[in-house]
Design a protein around this motif. Structure first.
Motif, PDB file in Angstrom:
ATOM      1  N   TYR A 136      44.676 -18.656 -35.620  1.00  0.00           N
ATOM      2  CA  TYR A 136      44.574 -17.206 -35.482  1.00  0.00           C
ATOM      3  C   TYR A 136      45.104 -16.463 -36.712  1.00  0.00           C
ATOM      4  CZ  TYR A 136      42.760 -17.614 -30.783  1.00  0.00           C
ATOM      5  OH  TYR A 136      41.947 -17.898 -29.705  1.00  0.00           O
ATOM      6  N   ARG A 137      46.022 -17.064 -37.447  1.00  0.00           N
ATOM      7  CA  ARG A 137      46.412 -16.454 -38.723  1.00  0.00           C
ATOM      8  C   ARG A 137      45.217 -16.400 -39.670  1.00  0.00           C
ATOM      9  NH1 ARG A 137      51.926 -19.976 -38.831  1.00  0.00           N
ATOM     10  NH2 ARG A 137      53.358 -18.424 -37.954  1.00  0.00           N
ATOM     11  N   LYS A 138      44.492 -17.498 -39.769  1.00  0.00           N
ATOM     12  CA  LYS A 138      43.318 -17.535 -40.645  1.00  0.00           C
ATOM     13  C   LYS A 138      42.243 -16.566 -40.168  1.00  0.00           C
ATOM     14  CE  LYS A 138      43.919 -22.285 -42.282  1.00  0.00           C
ATOM     15  NZ  LYS A 138      43.418 -23.691 -42.209  1.00  0.00           N
ATOM     16  N   MET A 139      42.190 -16.315 -38.881  1.00  0.00           N
ATOM     17  CA  MET A 139      41.213 -15.382 -38.337  1.00  0.00           C
ATOM     18  C   MET A 139      41.561 -13.942 -38.681  1.00  0.00           C
ATOM     19  SD  MET A 139      39.911 -15.160 -34.381  1.00  0.00           S
ATOM     20  CE  MET A 139      39.072 -16.739 -34.488  1.00  0.00           C
ATOM     21  N   THR A 143      59.071  -6.699 -34.427  1.00  0.00           N
ATOM     22  CA  THR A 143      58.015  -5.691 -34.316  1.00  0.00           C
ATOM     23  C   THR A 143      58.105  -4.633 -35.405  1.00  0.00           C
ATOM     24  OG1 THR A 143      59.373  -4.476 -32.701  1.00  0.00           O
ATOM     25  CG2 THR A 143      57.756  -6.026 -31.838  1.00  0.00           C
ATOM     26  N   ASP A 144      59.259  -4.537 -36.088  1.00  0.00           N
ATOM     27  CA  ASP A 144      59.361  -3.580 -37.194  1.00  0.00           C
ATOM     28  C   ASP A 144      58.495  -3.985 -38.375  1.00  0.00           C
ATOM     29  OD1 ASP A 144      60.981  -5.817 -37.656  1.00  0.00           O
ATOM     30  OD2 ASP A 144      62.431  -4.681 -38.855  1.00  0.00           O
ATOM     31  N   ARG A 145      57.993  -5.217 -38.372  1.00  0.00           N
ATOM     32  CA  ARG A 145      57.126  -5.699 -39.446  1.00  0.00           C
ATOM     33  C   ARG A 145      55.641  -5.409 -39.182  1.00  0.00           C
ATOM     34  NH1 ARG A 145      59.815 -11.729 -40.592  1.00  0.00           N
ATOM     35  NH2 ARG A 145      62.000 -11.024 -40.591  1.00  0.00           N
ATOM     36  N   ILE A 146      55.320  -4.901 -38.003  1.00  0.00           N
ATOM     37  CA  ILE A 146      53.916  -4.657 -37.642  1.00  0.00           C
ATOM     38  C   ILE A 146      53.385  -3.469 -38.436  1.00  0.00           C
ATOM     39  CG2 ILE A 146      52.351  -3.999 -35.776  1.00  0.00           C
ATOM     40  CD1 ILE A 146      54.233  -5.407 -33.834  1.00  0.00           C
ATOM     41  N   LYS A 147      52.218  -3.661 -39.033  1.00  0.00           N
ATOM     42  CA  LYS A 147      51.545  -2.589 -39.763  1.00  0.00           C
ATOM     43  C   LYS A 147      50.625  -1.818 -38.823  1.00  0.00           C
ATOM     44  CE  LYS A 147      51.616  -5.433 -43.941  1.00  0.00           C
ATOM     45  NZ  LYS A 147      50.792  -6.183 -44.920  1.00  0.00           N
ATOM     46  N   PRO A 148      50.341  -0.553 -39.142  1.00  0.00           N
ATOM     47  CA  PRO A 148      49.554   0.273 -38.227  1.00  0.00           C
ATOM     48  C   PRO A 148      48.188  -0.305 -37.866  1.00  0.00           C
ATOM     49  CG  PRO A 148      50.588   1.647 -39.886  1.00  0.00           C
ATOM     50  CD  PRO A 148      50.839   0.228 -40.300  1.00  0.00           C
ATOM     51  N   ASP A 149      47.579  -1.080 -38.781  1.00  0.00           N
ATOM     52  CA  ASP A 149      46.240  -1.602 -38.511  1.00  0.00           C
ATOM     53  C   ASP A 149      46.255  -3.091 -38.157  1.00  0.00           C
ATOM     54  OD1 ASP A 149      46.974  -2.505 -40.990  1.00  0.00           O
ATOM     55  OD2 ASP A 149      44.997  -2.203 -41.902  1.00  0.00           O
ATOM     56  N   ASP A 150      47.417  -3.656 -37.891  1.00  0.00           N
ATOM     57  CA  ASP A 150      47.485  -5.079 -37.553  1.00  0.00           C
ATOM     58  C   ASP A 150      46.774  -5.386 -36.239  1.00  0.00           C
ATOM     59  OD1 ASP A 150      48.764  -6.158 -39.718  1.00  0.00           O
ATOM     60  OD2 ASP A 150      50.759  -6.185 -38.815  1.00  0.00           O
ATOM     61  N   ILE A 151      46.083  -6.517 -36.222  1.00  0.00           N
ATOM     62  CA  ILE A 151      45.564  -7.074 -34.983  1.00  0.00           C
ATOM     63  C   ILE A 151      46.685  -7.897 -34.357  1.00  0.00           C
ATOM     64  CG2 ILE A 151      43.851  -8.626 -33.951  1.00  0.00           C
ATOM     65  CD1 ILE A 151      42.001  -7.918 -36.323  1.00  0.00           C
ATOM     66  N   LEU A 152      46.949  -7.672 -33.067  1.00  0.00           N
ATOM     67  CA  LEU A 152      48.054  -8.321 -32.378  1.00  0.00           C
ATOM     68  C   LEU A 152      47.532  -9.364 -31.402  1.00  0.00           C
ATOM     69  CD1 LEU A 152      50.134  -5.114 -31.494  1.00  0.00           C
ATOM     70  CD2 LEU A 152      50.136  -6.441 -33.629  1.00  0.00           C
ATOM     71  N   LEU A 153      48.297 -10.438 -31.237  1.00  0.00           N
ATOM     72  CA  LEU A 153      47.944 -11.469 -30.263  1.00  0.00           C
ATOM     73  C   LEU A 153      49.083 -11.611 -29.258  1.00  0.00           C
ATOM     74  CD1 LEU A 153      46.241 -14.877 -30.844  1.00  0.00           C
ATOM     75  CD2 LEU A 153      48.315 -14.766 -29.439  1.00  0.00           C
ATOM     76  N   TYR A 154      48.720 -11.651 -27.973  1.00  0.00           N
ATOM     77  CA  TYR A 154      49.681 -11.784 -26.877  1.00  0.00           C
ATOM     78  C   TYR A 154      49.420 -13.079 -26.125  1.00  0.00           C
ATOM     79  CZ  TYR A 154      51.418  -7.022 -27.457  1.00  0.00           C
ATOM     80  OH  TYR A 154      52.007  -5.888 -27.951  1.00  0.00           O
ATOM     81  N   CYS A 155      50.518 -13.774 -25.765  1.00  0.00           N
ATOM     82  CA  CYS A 155      50.360 -15.091 -25.148  1.00  0.00           C
ATOM     83  C   CYS A 155      51.592 -15.429 -24.308  1.00  0.00           C
ATOM     84  CB  CYS A 155      50.181 -16.136 -26.260  1.00  0.00           C
ATOM     85  SG  CYS A 155      49.969 -17.834 -25.688  1.00  0.00           S
ATOM     86  N   ILE A 169      35.735 -17.723 -30.454  1.00  0.00           N
ATOM     87  CA  ILE A 169      34.564 -17.831 -31.323  1.00  0.00           C
ATOM     88  C   ILE A 169      33.757 -16.552 -31.136  1.00  0.00           C
ATOM     89  CG2 ILE A 169      32.419 -19.096 -31.771  1.00  0.00           C
ATOM     90  CD1 ILE A 169      34.843 -20.686 -32.535  1.00  0.00           C
ATOM     91  N   TYR A 170      33.387 -15.900 -32.217  1.00  0.00           N
ATOM     92  CA  TYR A 170      32.622 -14.657 -32.133  1.00  0.00           C
ATOM     93  C   TYR A 170      31.483 -14.718 -33.146  1.00  0.00           C
ATOM     94  CZ  TYR A 170      35.643 -13.571 -36.133  1.00  0.00           C
ATOM     95  OH  TYR A 170      36.303 -13.608 -37.325  1.00  0.00           O
ATOM     96  N   PRO A 171      30.488 -13.852 -33.051  1.00  0.00           N
ATOM     97  CA  PRO A 171      29.372 -13.890 -33.997  1.00  0.00           C
ATOM     98  C   PRO A 171      29.849 -13.786 -35.445  1.00  0.00           C
ATOM     99  CG  PRO A 171      28.856 -12.447 -32.161  1.00  0.00           C
ATOM    100  CD  PRO A 171      30.302 -12.814 -32.010  1.00  0.00           C
ATOM    101  N   PRO A 191      35.936 -12.262 -41.089  1.00  0.00           N
ATOM    102  CA  PRO A 191      37.214 -12.268 -40.374  1.00  0.00           C
ATOM    103  C   PRO A 191      37.140 -11.425 -39.104  1.00  0.00           C
ATOM    104  CG  PRO A 191      37.321 -10.766 -42.220  1.00  0.00           C
ATOM    105  CD  PRO A 191      35.988 -11.475 -42.327  1.00  0.00           C
ATOM    106  N   LEU A 192      38.144 -11.575 -38.279  1.00  0.00           N
ATOM    107  CA  LEU A 192      38.191 -10.804 -37.032  1.00  0.00           C
ATOM    108  C   LEU A 192      38.195  -9.312 -37.307  1.00  0.00           C
ATOM    109  CD1 LEU A 192      38.364 -10.982 -33.947  1.00  0.00           C
ATOM    110  CD2 LEU A 192      40.854 -11.153 -34.168  1.00  0.00           C
ATOM    111  N   ARG A 193      38.755  -8.908 -38.446  1.00  0.00           N
ATOM    112  CA  ARG A 193      38.761  -7.494 -38.812  1.00  0.00           C
ATOM    113  C   ARG A 193      37.347  -6.932 -38.938  1.00  0.00           C
ATOM    114  NH1 ARG A 193      42.278  -4.230 -38.146  1.00  0.00           N
ATOM    115  NH2 ARG A 193      43.863  -5.405 -39.287  1.00  0.00           N
ATOM    116  N   ALA A 194      36.401  -7.728 -39.402  1.00  0.00           N
ATOM    117  CA  ALA A 194      35.019  -7.262 -39.496  1.00  0.00           C
ATOM    118  C   ALA A 194      34.464  -6.946 -38.119  1.00  0.00           C
ATOM    119  CB  ALA A 194      34.162  -8.319 -40.195  1.00  0.00           C
ATOM    120  N   LEU A 195      34.802  -7.788 -37.143  1.00  0.00           N
ATOM    121  CA  LEU A 195      34.348  -7.537 -35.779  1.00  0.00           C
ATOM    122  C   LEU A 195      34.987  -6.275 -35.217  1.00  0.00           C
ATOM    123  CD1 LEU A 195      32.927  -8.267 -33.119  1.00  0.00           C
ATOM    124  CD2 LEU A 195      34.876  -9.760 -32.596  1.00  0.00           C
ATOM    125  N   THR A 196      36.301  -6.122 -35.355  1.00  0.00           N
ATOM    126  CA  THR A 196      36.952  -4.940 -34.785  1.00  0.00           C
ATOM    127  C   THR A 196      36.517  -3.661 -35.499  1.00  0.00           C
ATOM    128  OG1 THR A 196      38.917  -5.291 -36.183  1.00  0.00           O
ATOM    129  CG2 THR A 196      38.941  -6.264 -33.972  1.00  0.00           C
TER     130      THR A 196
END
Length: 336
Positions: free
Chosen positions: A62-65, A34-46, A133-135, A141-146
């Motif tokens: 999800y990496r490509k997303m 978790t020390d590698r997480i950047k402040p604006d990273d999108i996180l995935l939980y599973c 799948i999103y519009p 990328p997913l960043r555009a949606l968020t």
């Protein structure tokens, strides 16, 4: 909603947060990056158990997303998936040998990890067989949606679970590790869905599709729920109440604007029905760790003996997100 009900939900949210805090003792840290997480990273939980065959494509998808870091809770796997995940540089991994059922089907474990690590991040919570799948996902990328959700002051994004299945027997085409599962399970029900409003939690409850049509044809009201809220701008005060079907506070579950217009929404392509399904269903039935005394897996086991085919003459082959929007299964809302 009345003042009394609002107060009860606040108490319930507090109770789930305390429960998650206590359940942290069941988690054993295996790989903490978790020390590698950047402040604006999108996180995935599973949460996962014995899903090694699915993990390479899942991570690649999800990496490509645009997911920046993955959090996994492994529930006592013995197929090598722990060793595989431990080697991934963008994965933090915990193990839990305790009861999945008594952890509210993994929600307590993930709620704790989200409380601790996800505050202020956009967070995606999905299973290894679920693909968002999103519009405009084919060009943005997913960043555009968020970013658009942030600009619109929207804190959650809903997605309907869409069961995908092959044409023919479920075991006819073997799935290969790293393969896109939709190359095999490329069909879905374009209709055959019912929904009602859950006023307590302010969400839509959706049922139907091939599971209701084939496995729960005699008791469709017991078919699995298809409504999910997988993408959330996380705050440590939030909790998932029932898997990712609903959250507290209840405002995160609202998928319609006050004036009736539909908000942007997506679809989770659910690639459960591969040749691995029969063995997985029997394993989970034997474990008895799922909702309502594993009634879903009892239905699977009973019907799998007759080798059911989920494809029917009304099935439609998946093409892209625009097809799903035309069918009314998702919406771009006012995102242009």
């Amino acid at each position: 909603m009345g003042i009394i009900n609002s107060y009860r939900l606040r108490l319930q949210r507090k109770r789930w947060r305390i429960r998650a805090f206590r359940k942290r003792r069941e988690l054993k840290q295996i790989a903490n990056r978790t020390d590698r997480i950047k402040p604006d990273d999108i996180l995935l939980y599973c949460t996962q158990r014995n899903e090694k065959i699915r993990l390479p494509y899942f991570l690649d998808y999800y990496r490509k997303m645009g997911v920046g870091h993955f959090f996994f809770v492994d529930n006592d796997s013995d197929d090598g998936s722990v060793q595989y995940l431990e080697q991934q540089p963008d994965v933090s991994l915990w193990g839990a040998r305790a009861s999945y059922k008594r952890a509210r089907f993994g929600a307590d474990w993930l709620n704790w990890l989200q409380m601790k690590y996800a505050h202020g991040h956009w967070t995606l919570t999905v299973d290894p067989d679920e693909f968002l799948i999103y519009p405009f996902c084919d060009t943005r990328p997913l960043r555009a949606l968020t970013d658009w959700l942030d600009a619109s002051s929207i804190k959650s994004f809903s997605a309907m679970l869409l069961d995908m299945y092959p044409k023919g027997r479920l075991d006819e085409q073997p799935y290969r590790s790293g393969q896109n599962p939709m190359e095999i399970a490329s069909w879905f029900d374009s209709g055959n869905y019912s929904m009602f409003r859950n006023f307590k939690f302010a969400n839509l409850w959706i049922q139907g599709g091939p599971r209701a049509r084939v496995f729960f044809k005699d008791n469709p009201e017991k078919a699995p729920a298809l409504n999910k809220v997988p993408l959330v701008k996380w705050d440590r005060r939030y909790v998932y109440v029932s898997s990712t079907h609903m959250l507290l506070p209840r405002g995160l579950n609202q998928v319609y604007d006050e004036w009736g217009g539909e908000k942007a929404s997506g679809v989770l392509l659910h690639a459960k029905f591969l040749d691995t399904f029969s063995a997985k269903a029997l394993e989970e039935l034997e474990r008895g760790q799922h909702y309502a005394a594993s009634v879903e897996y009892k239905a699977y086991a009973d019907n799998l003996q007759t080798d059911p085919q989920l494809w029917c003459k009304w099935s439609e082959r998946y093409i892209n997100w625009r097809q799903l929007e035309i069918l009314g299964l998702m919406s771009k809302g006012n995102w242009a």
